[in-house]
Design an enzyme around this catalytic site. Structure first.
Site, PDB file in Angstrom:
ATOM      1  N   LEU A   1      43.480  46.815  37.554  1.00  0.00           N
ATOM      2  CA  LEU A   1      44.301  46.188  38.801  1.00  0.00           C
ATOM      3  C   LEU A   1      45.818  45.808  37.809  1.00  0.00           C
ATOM      4  O   LEU A   1      46.956  45.855  38.475  1.00  0.00           O
ATOM      5  CB  LEU A   1      44.265  44.606  39.642  1.00  0.00           C
ATOM      6  CG  LEU A   1      43.367  45.168  40.449  1.00  0.00           C
ATOM      7  CD1 LEU A   1      42.497  43.908  40.755  1.00  0.00           C
ATOM      8  CD2 LEU A   1      43.398  46.394  41.483  1.00  0.00           C
TER       9      LEU A   1
ATOM     10  N   VAL B   1      42.507  32.359  28.021  1.00  0.00           N
ATOM     11  CA  VAL B   1      43.908  33.019  27.231  1.00  0.00           C
ATOM     12  C   VAL B   1      45.750  32.195  27.989  1.00  0.00           C
ATOM     13  O   VAL B   1      45.451  31.698  28.777  1.00  0.00           O
ATOM     14  CB  VAL B   1      44.864  33.856  27.191  1.00  0.00           C
ATOM     15  CG1 VAL B   1      46.201  34.310  26.546  1.00  0.00           C
ATOM     16  CG2 VAL B   1      42.996  35.062  26.776  1.00  0.00           C
TER      17      VAL B   1
ATOM     18  N   SER C   1      38.292  34.323  30.963  1.00  0.00           N
ATOM     19  CA  SER C   1      38.772  33.112  31.415  1.00  0.00           C
ATOM     20  C   SER C   1      36.954  32.852  32.611  1.00  0.00           C
ATOM     21  O   SER C   1      37.132  33.579  33.184  1.00  0.00           O
ATOM     22  CB  SER C   1      40.185  32.848  32.069  1.00  0.00           C
ATOM     23  OG  SER C   1      40.019  31.735  32.245  1.00  0.00           O
TER      24      SER C   1
ATOM     25  N   LYS D   1      26.281  57.262  48.037  1.00  0.00           N
ATOM     26  CA  LYS D   1      27.504  57.561  49.398  1.00  0.00           C
ATOM     27  C   LYS D   1      27.743  59.487  49.180  1.00  0.00           C
ATOM     28  O   LYS D   1      27.901  59.799  47.660  1.00  0.00           O
ATOM     29  CB  LYS D   1      28.445  57.111  48.714  1.00  0.00           C
ATOM     30  CG  LYS D   1      29.692  57.524  49.010  1.00  0.00           C
ATOM     31  CD  LYS D   1      30.780  56.075  48.344  1.00  0.00           C
ATOM     32  CE  LYS D   1      33.013  56.685  49.278  1.00  0.00           C
ATOM     33  NZ  LYS D   1      33.424  56.197  48.746  1.00  0.00           N
TER      34      LYS D   1
END
Length: 536
Positions: free
Chosen positions: A356, A208, A62, A101
């Site tokens: 997420l 959407v 989006s 790292k």
């Protein structure tokens, strides 16, 4: 490589490019809803399957969703992701302002003398020469012997991080460090987008508006702006905390971790970087949470993860600015809300949640992309077996849930073992009794001065993290008998020559270059600065 190396001991491998599967894929059209690192990493993993172009992958992204570009860190599994795709560090790292790292420093979590700070190292082959000494000394100290048992002295990655050295040895030195990375999340999403398009993934920049379900409850199609319909056989939900497909459309229940982990908000801001470039993430305990410091090639990414139950966003921002020395500086800060927990089923019907939308455990151990990668790899492995049935789905969900629970327990241990008493936040974390039974068993075993290695190897407790990680955490915060009750070590307990270990690691560290100097030698390849991605 010792068994200390991997957060998850048996990673699931997807096929590398070129390993063709002759059978037809069980589904042909897969739509990934949402882009960013989660969406494009998943799309690339699907495009890299043994089905090749016979698996049609579309990412719908989006243009109405705000951009989030916080500097992030990874575990070493990100290295494997790029290796599987045949993408070299020299190509992707400069494009994402990335740095190497070696691990994470945890500062001010403990107030025990001599244990106020420790380093959680990524493993190397050299650890085979020092791991036994570390474990033996930890066991001896648990039995009240006054021997050195702080993890920083035993691992090469700690020496490299201390001196801002990169984990890439000279060609004449054969000991590799299983390293992670720091990177700009927005630039990484943009890079993955370009690579996905090169490998045949379709990109649709549309919003959407509605998820249409079939009569049997599966997702059938998506209604886009302009009433255009987009259908597919399978859908991947990468819509972030909005959880548009797995949560809102399929009504998959959410399992919160709020009783275990108190933090529910974060602040992010950038500060300039000059001088040496660190090769570690730094996590510093503040009054009501902890601050991260992530070095990129062009700036520091900073932030504060905290609980709004103990301080307001305004108070948290003031504390972070004071911590960074930018209290009066005109540096913009972004406030973020976090939903900590996981969905009950990552794979529900013909939909898989990644990123997420699937779940989130606060970023203390940089596991967000690890879960994206493992979820995508596991799903491709199921695809390549040709089995997307109920039993495969149940086994998949059980495996993912166990990994979430194991990671949650490891992070909870950071808070449970803290000794700060300066605020209600830290006192509440230390007093928290909402611990899983495996974690209770692990801590009880440790506090009884018994080795936890047998339980770790059998999976009785501590699933998700290896021996090196658990011992580094518990020894690093000084979870030992009171120093007043220590006794002189026996000859057997004092058998390890620390000066010899120091000499080995110091001499070995000289074979690793300064991080800034190494990064400056990586050629910068062109990128498209105007390309935008939308992460959540």
């Amino acid at each position: 490589m010792p068994d200390t190396a991997a957060p998850f001991n048996e990673p699931v491998a997807a096929h590398r490019s070129g390993t063709r599967i002759e059978a037809d894929p069980p589904v042909r059209r897969i739509v990934v809803v949402g882009g960013g690192t989660a969406g494009w990493m998943t799309a690339l993993t699907l495009a890299n399957s043994g089905y090749g172009s016979r698996l049609e992958v579309t990412v719908i992204e989006s243009p109405q969703v705000a951009t989030i570009g916080v500097g992030e860190g990874s575990t070493p599994f990100l290295r494997r992701f790029f290796e599987d795709l045949g993408i070299e560090e020299a190509e992707w790292m400069p494009a994402c302002n990335a740095t190497y790292k070696n691990g994470i420093t945890f500062d001010k979590w403990s107030t025990r003398p001599g244990f106020e700070s420790y380093f959680h190292a990524f493993a190397s082959m050299l650890d085979n020469l020092t791991m036994t000494q570390f474990i033996n000394n930890v066991h001896s100290r648990l039995n009240h012997a006054d021997v050195h048992a702080h993890p920083d002295r035993f691992f090469i990655a700690s020496r490299l991080a201390r001196d801002c050295r990169a984990p890439k040895p000279a060609h004449s030195f054969p000991f590799d460090i299983w390293h992670g990375y720091h990177f700009d999340a927005t630039l990484l999403g943009a890079f993955l987008l370009r690579k996905a398009l090169e490998r045949g993934v379709r990109h649709v920049a549309r919003h959407v508006n509605e998820v249409i379900l079939k009569d049997n409850g599966d997702i059938g199609s998506l209604r886009l702006d302009g009433d255009e319909m987009l259908d597919a056989d399978f859908f991947i939900d990468c819509t972030g905390f909005a959880s548009m497909l797995i949560g809102k459309a399929l009504k998959t229940s959410f399992v919160p971790y709020a009783e275990n982990l108190f933090n529910n908000a974060a602040i992010a801001l950038a500060t300039p970087i000059d001088g040496p470039i660190m090769s570690q993430t730094v996590s510093t305990a503040l009054k009501n949470g902890w601050a991260w410091k992530i070095p990129l090639t062009n700036r520091y990414g900073n932030g504060y993860v905290y609980s709004t139950d103990y301080c307001s966003p305004e108070q948290a921002e003031t504390e972070l600015r004071a911590h960074l020395g930018v209290l009066d500086a005109d540096v913009p800060a972004r406030h973020l809300k976090m939903r900590v927990g996981r969905v009950a089923e990552s794979w529900n019907r013909n939909c898989l949640a990644v990123g997420l939308a699937q779940g989130f455990i606060e970023p203390l151990e940089a596991t967000t992309l690890l879960f994206v990668q493992r979820t995508a790899y596991m799903f491709v492995a199921a695809l390549e077996k040709g089995d997307l049935g109920a039993e495969a789905r149940a086994n998949f969900n059980q495996t993912i849930n166990v990994q979430f629970e194991g990671t949650r327990d490891y992070i909870v241990t950071h808070y449970k073992t803290n000794t700060r008493t300066d605020t209600d936040y830290w006192r509440a974390n230390a007093a928290n009794t909402h611990l899983s039974r495996p974690l209770q068993h692990l801590l009880t075993t440790w506090l009884a001065s018994k080795p936890i290695i047998p339980g770790l190897k059998k999976g009785v407790f501590g699933q998700g993290y290896p021996t090196m990680s658990w011992y580094s955490l518990l020894a690093g915060v000084g979870l030992f008998p009171d120093p007043q009750h220590m006794r002189p070590p026996t000859s057997e307990e004092a058998q390890h020559d620390l000066a010899q270990i120091d000499n080995l690691l110091e001499r070995s560290a000289m074979n690793y270059p300064d991080q800034r100097e190494l990064l400056q030698r990586i050629p910068l390849k062109s990128r498209e600065p105007s390309l935008q991605v939308y992460l959540w």
